[in-house]
Design a protein around this motif. Structure first.
Motif, PDB file in Angstrom:
ATOM      1  N   ALA A  13       0.826  -1.206   0.000  1.00 33.70           N
ATOM      2  CA  ALA A  13       0.000   0.000   0.000  1.00 33.70           C
ATOM      3  C   ALA A  13       0.859   1.254   0.000  1.00 33.70           C
ATOM      4  CB  ALA A  13      -0.928  -0.015   1.215  1.00 33.70           C
ATOM      5  N   THR A  14       1.991   1.232   0.699  1.00 34.83           N
ATOM      6  CA  THR A  14       2.877   2.402   0.738  1.00 34.83           C
ATOM      7  C   THR A  14       3.470   2.694  -0.627  1.00 34.83           C
ATOM      8  OG1 THR A  14       3.428   1.820   3.020  1.00 34.83           O
ATOM      9  CG2 THR A  14       4.842   3.410   1.933  1.00 34.83           C
ATOM     10  N   GLU A  15       3.893   1.674  -1.329  1.00 35.84           N
ATOM     11  CA  GLU A  15       4.462   1.874  -2.667  1.00 35.84           C
ATOM     12  C   GLU A  15       3.416   2.392  -3.639  1.00 35.84           C
ATOM     13  OE1 GLU A  15       7.863  -1.652  -2.559  1.00 35.84           O
ATOM     14  OE2 GLU A  15       5.835  -2.094  -3.263  1.00 35.84           O
ATOM     15  N   ILE A  16       2.178   1.897  -3.525  1.00 32.45           N
ATOM     16  CA  ILE A  16       1.105   2.379  -4.402  1.00 32.45           C
ATOM     17  C   ILE A  16       0.823   3.854  -4.139  1.00 32.45           C
ATOM     18  CG2 ILE A  16      -1.336   2.103  -4.967  1.00 32.45           C
ATOM     19  CD1 ILE A  16      -1.029  -0.857  -4.288  1.00 32.45           C
ATOM     20  N   ILE A  17       0.757   4.234  -2.859  1.00 31.22           N
ATOM     21  CA  ILE A  17       0.481   5.630  -2.517  1.00 31.22           C
ATOM     22  C   ILE A  17       1.588   6.538  -3.057  1.00 31.22           C
ATOM     23  CG2 ILE A  17       0.287   7.255  -0.600  1.00 31.22           C
ATOM     24  CD1 ILE A  17      -1.059   5.061   1.003  1.00 31.22           C
ATOM     25  N   LEU A  18       2.837   6.174  -2.840  1.00 30.54           N
ATOM     26  CA  LEU A  18       3.954   7.030  -3.247  1.00 30.54           C
ATOM     27  C   LEU A  18       4.029   7.165  -4.758  1.00 30.54           C
ATOM     28  CD1 LEU A  18       6.635   5.790  -0.699  1.00 30.54           C
ATOM     29  CD2 LEU A  18       5.646   8.074  -0.800  1.00 30.54           C
ATOM     30  N   ALA A  19       3.876   6.058  -5.481  1.00 29.72           N
ATOM     31  CA  ALA A  19       3.966   6.122  -6.942  1.00 29.72           C
ATOM     32  C   ALA A  19       2.818   6.930  -7.533  1.00 29.72           C
ATOM     33  CB  ALA A  19       3.989   4.704  -7.517  1.00 29.72           C
ATOM     34  N   CYS A  20       1.589   6.655  -7.109  1.00 27.37           N
ATOM     35  CA  CYS A  20       0.438   7.374  -7.658  1.00 27.37           C
ATOM     36  C   CYS A  20       0.414   8.836  -7.204  1.00 27.37           C
ATOM     37  CB  CYS A  20      -0.849   6.672  -7.250  1.00 27.37           C
ATOM     38  SG  CYS A  20      -1.000   5.005  -7.908  1.00 27.37           S
ATOM     39  N   HIS A  21       0.888   9.104  -5.999  1.00 21.85           N
ATOM     40  CA  HIS A  21       0.959  10.490  -5.548  1.00 21.85           C
ATOM     41  C   HIS A  21       1.961  11.288  -6.381  1.00 21.85           C
ATOM     42  CE1 HIS A  21       1.289  13.987  -2.934  1.00 21.85           C
ATOM     43  NE2 HIS A  21       2.600  13.795  -2.910  1.00 21.85           N
ATOM     44  N   LEU A  22       3.106  10.694  -6.694  1.00 19.14           N
ATOM     45  CA  LEU A  22       4.094  11.379  -7.533  1.00 19.14           C
ATOM     46  C   LEU A  22       3.520  11.658  -8.918  1.00 19.14           C
ATOM     47  CD1 LEU A  22       6.944  12.443  -8.042  1.00 19.14           C
ATOM     48  CD2 LEU A  22       7.632  10.096  -8.611  1.00 19.14           C
ATOM     49  N   ALA A  23       2.817  10.689  -9.496  1.00 21.73           N
ATOM     50  CA  ALA A  23       2.203  10.899 -10.800  1.00 21.73           C
ATOM     51  C   ALA A  23       1.151  11.998 -10.749  1.00 21.73           C
ATOM     52  CB  ALA A  23       1.590   9.595 -11.297  1.00 21.73           C
ATOM     53  N   THR A  24       0.365  12.031  -9.683  1.00 19.78           N
ATOM     54  CA  THR A  24      -0.665  13.067  -9.543  1.00 19.78           C
ATOM     55  C   THR A  24      -0.044  14.453  -9.413  1.00 19.78           C
ATOM     56  OG1 THR A  24      -2.071  11.439  -8.416  1.00 19.78           O
ATOM     57  CG2 THR A  24      -2.681  13.746  -8.205  1.00 19.78           C
TER      58      THR A  24
END
Length: 792
Positions: free
Chosen positions: A588-599
């Motif tokens: 979940a942490t990796e998903i949040i960080l990757a998608c947050h950076l893209a956003t």
């Protein structure tokens, strides 16, 4: 010798001569000034508590109440050493010693209240928090005995009136100590306080078995059997158990199945929780005040109560939702005290939460999507407020026996009366002895301490009882309970008048706060924000922490609409992929960080968002605001509140630091001048352009590369479609993160800040039995390696 003579000469140099030590008189003056300042501060803070305490009833935890309580406790900690100094430097002045002893008695009276005002930040919401522990009062007894010894040694040669008044004062303080001990013991034995969670667990087992395979109704709220008050009447008393027949049809023994100390997973298997066995008198079940009764009976409130709102039904709906939140609070207590929640995951509960609360939220007619979302969040906030207030000192006592609270307040008023008479006697005694040196100072300190005591007592009376939401729910339950002609003609009109008076007081407080620039809007919900790009900037790194923003109504509607789509049969919520970004195999942490950076990169690509007019087309939702707000909130959870995420805190911290270090390294490759860096905007555009164009071989962190790849995919899409996909993904991710068995993490959040957005979702998912759906490969691995215990 030269060096020695030089050193000796330097000792007598005017620049190296040490300052003369202050004289004893100057020290006494400094300590007196400090004592007066501390006393004035205590009186101001105590008076402030009355105002901000009432404001807290409307606004919630996010007020100045916590800060005022902390400063008041800090002032008390300073005040005690100052009293010790004055006592040790009294030089045998009996009048001064008597005033100090009187102050010590008053401070000892309210010390426990001030200490209990600051809630425990460790989140100790457990079954043991309401248990009576004699060792908790050992320090109080020791201090009180010591003060009694000081009084005896200093007043034995005084007049009879002085000896009598000090004996009465000391006896009153001792009686207050005994009363606190009795209150805690009474709360521990009460079925409405410490024993309530066990009773609710047994009752919900009865409701679940009674509901069975009942058909779906159009209004789940109007048929909800959740108890609001009166459940303590179900339990058989000692005399009833003694005369109980073996085959008495009126008595039902309730047992929660599949429980007891063992291994299990919440919520479907609750083997790690306590077994509950309860004998219930079935004749008294009808006397319970349930949500169903509240929905039916409160519609008959006099129209006088409904005239205070813009819409006639608005005030009645608010009272209904308050009772519903109180019922949810009683259900949630079992989660903190490790009692089984047998109704979790049942069709009855999911129908109530997903169709009842989220659809019309308790009103008789259909609401719009925005109104329904506001109502749902309001109910969850009120539930968390009830839960947080219960695990504070005083509230269990009020719930167990309200008459104890009134006795406590009346005894404090009696102490104030005796205190004033004793102070007057000491003033007359000092005038008789011609001791006018410090008499004005003593009088000021005495009055200020008296104001502090009255302020603390009145604040507790108003906020913990008279104007509390608990007392309002209690009055509503009394109003809905059946009664005779005298009850209907006399008591119910008095209840209606008090409810109207309470509403007028709250309206007056709202107007006063509006005039001083602190308006209250219950529909607003603040959530904290963190941006990974701001954290990595050298200038804004310090200023990037958790700036709260208002959660838009569109975000609330999107969350509620997604919750409505959850399957009633399974209650599973899964996390879908975002475009070609595959989330399987990632934490979940990796998903949040990757998608947050893209956003964040996409928001920077599309430039600064223009402010839209207030009257916008409801068919044109602002997906960008929803996506960026929820993205930065999830980033706040990673950076500031990792205990609320599914991953362990060490993994969250390490992954976050790796991503931040990688981004800082990529951004630092852009050679910029110092002036450009300080400019902020130009530095940001240049440096994050390097992140957009970076290659995979230049990155040391795979999570950053996943975010860059996702951003490049979204950049190729049409802007509206890209932001719509992102908004939907962040809504699903937030709901996906909410279900959790980590009660301690959310207890910490409640104790520190009163709960957050994810805590509201956690409470909703706990009641509805919503769980995270595991991927097929994870389920296979779990089934293959899960240890099993056969039943003997």
């Amino acid at each position: 010798m030269g060096l020695l003579s030089t050193a000796r000469a330097g000792l007598h140099h005017p620049c190296t001569t040490p300052a003369p030590a202050p004289s004893p008189d100057e020290k006494d003056k400094m300590m007196y000034r400090a004592l007066v300042f501390t006393t004035v501060l205590m009186a101001i803070l105590g008076s402030t508590l009355c105002v901000v305490g009432m404001e807290r009833l409307i606004r919630g935890r996010f007020t100045l109440f916590s800060m005022a309580r902390f400063l008041l406790r800090f002032a008390f900690v300073i005040f005690l050493p100052l009293l010790s100094y004055m006592n040790s430097h009294s030089n045998g002045n009996v009048d001064q010693i008597l005033f100090i002893l009187m102050w010590m008695l008053l401070v000892e009276l309210i010390r426990k209240k001030v200490q209990a005002m600051v809630p425990a930040a460790d989140g100790s919401f457990s079954r043991a928090s309401c248990k009576f522990k004699p060792m908790n009062h050992s320090d109080e007894v020791t201090r009180l005995v010591w003060i009694g010894y000081l009084i005896y040694t200093n007043i034995k040669n005084s007049s009879q009136s002085v000896m009598t008044m000090f004996a009465i004062l000391w006896s009153l303080v001792l009686a207050k100590l005994g009363q606190r001990v009795f209150n805690e013991w009474k709360a521990q034995e009460s079925l409405t306080a410490a024993g309530n969670a066990q009773l609710i667990a047994g009752y919900m087992q009865y409701v679940l078995e009674k509901d069975g395979a009942s058909t779906c109704t159009d209004d789940p709220m109007a048929n909800c059997e959740y108890v609001v008050m009166g459940e303590e009447k179900l339990v058989l008393k000692k005399k009833e158990r003694r005369h109980l027949k073996r085959h008495d049809l009126k008595v039902l023994t309730i047992t929660t199945p599949h429980c007891g100390h063992g291994v299990g997973r919440f919520p479907h298997d609750q083997n790690e929780l306590k077994h509950v066995h309860l004998r219930v008198d079935l004749d008294k079940v009808k006397s319970l005040v349930t949500v169903k009764m509240i929905w039916q009976k409160l519609g008959g409130l006099p129209r006088l109560c409904c005239l205070f709102t813009k819409r006639g039904r608005g005030f009645v709906d608010h009272l209904r939702l308050l009772c519903l939140s109180f019922s949810f609070f009683k259900l949630m207590r079992r989660r903190f005290e490790h009692y089984p929640m047998v109704e979790v995951g049942s069709m009855m509960t999911r129908r109530l939460m997903l169709q009842g609360l989220l659809s019309h939220g308790g009103s008789g007619s259909k609401l719009t999507d925005e109104e329904s979302a506001m109502v749902a969040f309001r109910v969850l906030h009120l539930e968390l407020d009830f839960l947080d207030n219960y695990y504070q000192a005083g509230v269990p006592v009020v719930m167990s026996a309200p008459w104890l609270f009134f006795i406590n307040f009346l005894s404090s008023l009696l102490f104030v009366l005796v205190y004033i008479i004793t102070a007057a006697i000491l003033v007359v005694r000092a005038v008789h002895h011609h001791d006018f040196t410090h008499m004005p100072l003593y009088f000021i300190i005495t009055i200020l301490l008296l104001i502090t005591l009255l302020a603390v007592e009145i604040t507790e009376l108003l906020t913990a009882y008279l104007f509390s939401n608990w007392f309002l729910v209690h009055l509503l339950c009394l109003y809905t309970a059946p009664g005779g002609c005298l009850w209907n003609c006399l008591v119910k009109p008095i209840i209606c008048c008090f409810i109207a008076f309470r509403f007028l007081v709250f309206c007056s407080l709202r107007i006063a706060l509006l005039l001083i620039g602190r308006p209250i809007n219950e529909k607003k919900m603040k959530i904290k924000q963190v941006s990974i790009l701001h954290v990595c900037e050298p200038v804004r790194k310090i200023l990037s922490s958790a700036s709260p923003v208002t959660l838009t109504s569109q975000a609330k509607v999107a969350i509620i609409e997604f919750l409505k789509q959850i399957n009633l049969d399974t209650g599973d919520v899964g996390l879908l992929d975002l475009g070609s970004f595959n989330v399987s195999g990632k934490t979940a942490t990796e998903i949040i960080l990757a998608c947050h950076l893209a956003t964040e990169l996409l928001a920077m690509e599309h430039g600064k968002q223009k402010k839209k007019k207030k009257k916008k087309n409801p068919q044109d939702p602002d997906h960008r605001t929803v996506a960026t707000t929820l993205s930065r909130y999830c980033m706040y959870l990673v950076a500031r509140a990792p205990e609320l995420l599914p991953d362990d805190e060490r993994w969250v911290s390490d992954t976050y630091e790796d991503v931040r270090s990688c981004l800082e390294e990529v951004a630092s490759r852009r050679r910029c001048s110092c002036a450009t860096r300080c400019g902020g905007g130009a530095w940001r555009r240049r440096c994050w352009k390097a992140v957009k164009e970076v290659g995979e071989e230049q990155l040391k962190d795979t999570t950053v590369w996943d975010g860059v790849v996702l951003f490049r995919q979204l950049r190729l899409m049409e802007a509206t479609a890209a932001w719509k996909d992102l908004a939907g993904f962040w809504v699903r991710l937030l709901v996906y993160l909410a279900p959790s068995n980590d009660v301690e993490g959310h207890a910490m959040a409640l104790a520190s800040s009163g709960g957050d957005l994810i805590t509201c979702h956690w409470a909703f998912c706990t009641h509805a039995g919503i769980r995270r759906q595991s991927s097929p490969d994870q389920a296979e691995r779990h089934d293959a390696h899960e240890p099993r215990v056969s039943q003997v």
